[in-house]
Design a protein around this motif. Structure first.
Motif, PDB file in Angstrom:
ATOM      1  N   ASN A  15      -3.083   4.427  -1.256  1.00 38.97           N
ATOM      2  CA  ASN A  15      -1.635   4.547  -1.113  1.00 38.97           C
ATOM      3  C   ASN A  15      -1.237   5.792  -0.341  1.00 38.97           C
ATOM      4  O   ASN A  15      -1.898   6.817  -0.382  1.00 38.97           O
ATOM      5  CB  ASN A  15      -0.951   4.622  -2.485  1.00 38.97           C
ATOM      6  CG  ASN A  15      -1.241   3.436  -3.363  1.00 38.97           C
ATOM      7  OD1 ASN A  15      -1.505   3.594  -4.554  1.00 38.97           O
ATOM      8  ND2 ASN A  15      -1.205   2.235  -2.807  1.00 38.97           N
ATOM      9  N   GLY A  47       1.850   4.479  -7.551  1.00 44.30           N
ATOM     10  CA  GLY A  47       0.938   3.757  -6.688  1.00 44.30           C
ATOM     11  C   GLY A  47       0.161   2.685  -7.430  1.00 44.30           C
ATOM     12  O   GLY A  47       0.392   2.400  -8.611  1.00 44.30           O
ATOM     13  N   LEU A  90       2.384   7.778  -0.511  1.00 43.26           N
ATOM     14  CA  LEU A  90       3.681   7.813  -1.172  1.00 43.26           C
ATOM     15  C   LEU A  90       4.468   8.986  -0.636  1.00 43.26           C
ATOM     16  O   LEU A  90       3.970  10.120  -0.666  1.00 43.26           O
ATOM     17  CB  LEU A  90       3.504   7.955  -2.692  1.00 43.26           C
ATOM     18  CG  LEU A  90       2.623   6.889  -3.378  1.00 43.26           C
ATOM     19  CD1 LEU A  90       2.511   7.186  -4.864  1.00 43.26           C
ATOM     20  CD2 LEU A  90       3.188   5.498  -3.144  1.00 43.26           C
ATOM     21  N   GLU A  93       0.804  -1.225   0.000  1.00 39.21           N
ATOM     22  CA  GLU A  93       0.000   0.000   0.000  1.00 39.21           C
ATOM     23  C   GLU A  93       0.838   1.278   0.000  1.00 39.21           C
ATOM     24  O   GLU A  93       0.419   2.290  -0.591  1.00 39.21           O
ATOM     25  CB  GLU A  93      -0.920   0.008   1.228  1.00 39.21           C
ATOM     26  CG  GLU A  93      -2.058  -0.997   1.163  1.00 39.21           C
ATOM     27  CD  GLU A  93      -1.629  -2.428   1.451  1.00 39.21           C
ATOM     28  OE1 GLU A  93      -2.422  -3.346   1.191  1.00 39.21           O
ATOM     29  OE2 GLU A  93      -0.485  -2.637   1.939  1.00 39.21           O
ATOM     30  N   ASN A  94       1.986   1.272   0.668  1.00 37.53           N
ATOM     31  CA  ASN A  94       2.714   2.522   0.915  1.00 37.53           C
ATOM     32  C   ASN A  94       4.176   2.400   0.501  1.00 37.53           C
ATOM     33  O   ASN A  94       4.758   1.305   0.549  1.00 37.53           O
ATOM     34  CB  ASN A  94       2.622   2.889   2.399  1.00 37.53           C
ATOM     35  CG  ASN A  94       1.194   2.890   2.903  1.00 37.53           C
ATOM     36  OD1 ASN A  94       0.333   3.541   2.329  1.00 37.53           O
ATOM     37  ND2 ASN A  94       0.936   2.135   3.973  1.00 37.53           N
TER      38      ASN A  94
END
Length: 321
Positions: free
Chosen positions: A319, A314, A321, A301-302
């Protein structure tokens, strides 16, 4: 001293002030760090040094550069490696989870009291305990009760379920230069090791006691294993550093990132060169000049970039970022 007024000396009197200064920089960058965060960041950002004189191996963790963390496996005098102020501060800046302190650690223990004679020689006496409660290990404490007339004969080796060997004791007090207490008989003491940092607690932990001098006899009366760390979680942190290319060169599995669930972070904050991170399942990223492929079933996710002119892409998840 040489003509320029500098000398090269090893020892904690010299390393402790330097590491303390780096910790001060880390806390200036992120005052919310707990002491366990500081330990993990220092270990994760350290690099291999003195490779020509020391033997380096990897432990059984899974989240550092695609696999286990390197450590000085024979003598343990260099720990996880050479401290890196820039990488440590960058990781400190990226550390967003709640402070890891003594107030929120997790501990799992097992005790074995089966008195047994310690044989002379290199075969040693091995006893084992099995841990069935899952957690992520940060530190291991081993409390020993041994009856023996001279601890300078003895060696203690702890082996984790993944095969990481930690020498807890090696013939202390056998010479005038060895550290020893007021009594060189018996051992009733708690040792600790961090070399299993990031490993799972699950499985069999072995303690081997060696008596490396013939003559005096001894008995292992009992011992206790205490694991200190964090709860097992599906939310994973994958750390990458400037050593990803070297680590991946010897282990192809490190080039593929596979995760089965949770909310995860790919953290390349310690990387000094340009990174290209694509979080889409099945996509390829570039870290430390090396390709990292995300498996087709994996959703990260990140992502956190480093010091380069990075590109972060992403996916369909929520997300950061």
């Amino acid at each position: 001293y040489d003509a320029d007024g500098f000398t090269s000396i090893t020892g904690t009197s010299f390393s402790a002030p330097i590491v303390s200064g780096i910790v001060a920089l880390m806390l200036e960058a992120n005052p919310g760090l707990g002491y366990r965060d500081v330990q993990q960041i220092l270990a994760s950002s350290a690099s291999i040094t003195s490779a020509d004189r020391n033997t380096w191996d990897y432990n059984g963790a899974t989240g550092w550069n695609g696999g286990g963390m390197h450590f000085d496996s024979q003598f343990h005098d260099l720990g996880f490696g050479l401290v890196d102020a820039r990488a440590a501060v960058r990781l400190a800046e990226s550390w967003t989870q709640p402070a890891a302190t003594s107030a929120n650690d997790v501990q799992v223990s097992a005790r074995l009291a089966q008195p047994a004679a310690i044989p002379d020689g290199v075969s040693g006496l091995t006893q084992s305990v099995v841990i069935n409660q899952p957690m992520e290990v940060e530190r291991v404490e081993v409390t020993i009760d041994i009856d023996h007339p001279f601890l300078g004969d003895l060696g203690l080796l702890l082996t984790s379920p993944t095969g990481t060997d930690s020498w807890l004791l090696w013939r202390a007090g056998q010479s005038a230069l060895s550290a020893y207490g007021s009594d060189q008989a018996d051992i009733n003491f708690t040792f600790d090791t961090v070399l299993s940092m990031g490993e799972s607690s699950l499985g069999r932990w072995d303690l081997t006691v060696f008596d490396l001098e013939a003559g005096d006899a001894g008995t292992l009366r009992s011992w206790t294993l205490n694991l200190v760390g964090k709860p097992d979680s599906a939310d994973d942190l994958y750390l990458y550093t400037d050593e990803f290319s070297e680590s991946a060169a010897g282990a192809a599995a490190r080039r593929t990132l596979t995760d089965t669930g949770g909310t995860d972070m790919l953290n390349a904050a310690a990387v000094s060169t340009r990174v290209l991170i694509d979080l889409n399942p099945g996509a390829s990223s570039t870290i430390d000049g090396t390709t990292l492929k995300t498996s087709s079933s994996t959703v990260i996710e990140n992502a956190w970039g480093g010091d380069g002119a990075d590109t972060l892409t992403g996916n369909s998840a929520n997300n950061r970022l």
